[in-house]
Design a protein around this motif. Structure first.
Motif, mmCIF file in Angstrom:
data_model
loop_
_atom_site.group_PDB
_atom_site.id
_atom_site.type_symbol
_atom_site.label_atom_id
_atom_site.label_comp_id
_atom_site.label_asym_id
_atom_site.label_seq_id
_atom_site.Cartn_x
_atom_site.Cartn_y
_atom_site.Cartn_z
ATOM 1 N N GLU A 162 -6.265 -1.933 -2.181
ATOM 2 C CA GLU A 162 -7.191 -2.858 -1.522
ATOM 3 C C GLU A 162 -7.206 -2.594 -0.026
ATOM 4 N N ALA A 166 -11.574 -5.036 4.826
ATOM 5 C CA ALA A 166 -12.927 -4.657 4.398
ATOM 6 C C ALA A 166 -13.955 -5.728 4.764
ATOM 7 N N ARG A 167 -13.596 -7.001 4.646
ATOM 8 C CA ARG A 167 -14.551 -8.072 4.964
ATOM 9 C C ARG A 167 -14.907 -8.050 6.446
ATOM 10 N N SER A 170 -17.244 -5.176 7.080
ATOM 11 C CA SER A 170 -18.581 -5.505 6.616
ATOM 12 C C SER A 170 -19.320 -6.401 7.611
ATOM 13 N N ARG A 215 -16.535 1.542 -1.850
ATOM 14 C CA ARG A 215 -16.852 0.609 -2.938
ATOM 15 C C ARG A 215 -16.783 -0.840 -2.462
ATOM 16 N N GLN A 216 -15.747 -1.174 -1.689
ATOM 17 C CA GLN A 216 -15.615 -2.550 -1.212
ATOM 18 C C GLN A 216 -16.751 -2.944 -0.273
#
Length: 301
Positions: A162, A166-167, A170, A215-216
């Protein structure tokens, strides 16, 4: 398109090239030109990069200092992320005035019981001849292994599970910011019993971490840039044959050398097969042409 671009080690340092700040800056400047071309074509970029030579050098520098001054690989990985990200960010800013660019330290969760910890395979640091590598292994407790025409120190390379930031990545991308993150595969961490995080002695494979990040982020493309123009069958032989397209479902990984190309093909096939979006592998300076489908090797789902 939203593209995760993974820069190979050649973007930062050529094999056997002295690991000086000036050499790295010259190579990063070259890489930044290829990245800037993609941005000018309207693509949204998240840039990742390798750190094998750099984190190995930092480990050597730490070992040369006071006995209580040595740092574990997770902290050295964070240092290399900042150092390399700074160079990429500065060179990109010079080519893209007015664009917002951010370098983000990135933690990547791995499993504490990953079998990779018992079988170190990831090369880091300088290239040595066999005699020197084996001497250093004895003196410093390293594990070493052949790497191309030389020998290097090898460390554990667990599977990334993980991308913890990632958030945040984004959110930045949605605001039009070019993000540099996941350097060297990210900083490897495990979850303690109380839920807190702890760094571990490892270096994650940059291509696998980039695939997971793509992907994330729901990226439209994963672009793996290296120093060869495409994937080749029978590479390094008289029968070498360029491959323009591969199918994720039909790709036989065992037919490719286990070194630098197999992880790239595995990562590309995983992304394409899981998301249905294309991945591509090719030469750094051909980045825009690869995205346009005119160069490199394209891997489809």
């Amino acid at each position: 398109m939203r593209i995760v671009v993974a820069l190979g080690g050649n973007a930062l340092l050529r094999r056997h090239q002295p690991l000086t700040a000036e050499n790295q800056r010259i190579n990063v400047r070259h890489a930044a030109q290829a990245l800037a071309a993609l941005v000018r074509e309207g693509h949204s970029l998240v840039v990742t990069h390798g750190n094998g030579p750099q984190v190995g050098l930092l480990a050597l520098q730490a070992a040369a200092g006071p006995a209580d001054g040595a740092y574990p690989l997770d902290i050295l990985g964070a240092e290399s992320e900042g150092m390399i990200g700074y160079l990429i960010e500065q060179e990109l800013a010079g080519l893209l005035p007015g664009r917002d660019i951010a370098t983000l330290l990135t933690q990547v969760k791995v499993a504490a019981d990953d079998p990779a910890f018992a079988r170190p395979t990831k090369p880091i640091g300088p290239v040595y001849d066999a005699a020197t590598a084996k001497r250093l292994a004895g003196e410093r407790g390293w594990q070493v292994a052949p790497d191309g025409d030389g020998w290097r120190r090898v460390v554990a390379s667990p599977k990334p599970l993980e991308i913890l930031e990632a958030r945040v990545v984004s959110l930045l991308v949605e605001r039009g910011i070019i993000v540099i993150c996941g350097g060297g595969g990210g900083i490897p961490v495990v979850t303690r019993k109380d839920g807190s995080l702890s760094g571990v002695e490892a270096v994650i494979d940059k291509d696998f971490a980039s695939e997971l990040l793509a992907r994330q982020l729901c990226a439209d493309m994963l672009l793996l840039l290296t120093d060869v123009d495409a994937v080749y069958a029978d590479f390094g032989t008289e029968k070498a044959r360029r491959i323009d397209e591969l199918s994720a479902a039909a790709t036989a990984l065992e037919s490719f050398p286990p070194g630098s190309m197999r992880p790239k093909i595995a990562a590309a096939a995983s992304f394409a097969g899981t998301t249905g979006h294309a991945a591509a592998i090719g030469r750094l300076e051909d980045a825009a042409e690869i995205v346009a489908g005119r160069k490199g090797t394209r891997i489809s789902g």
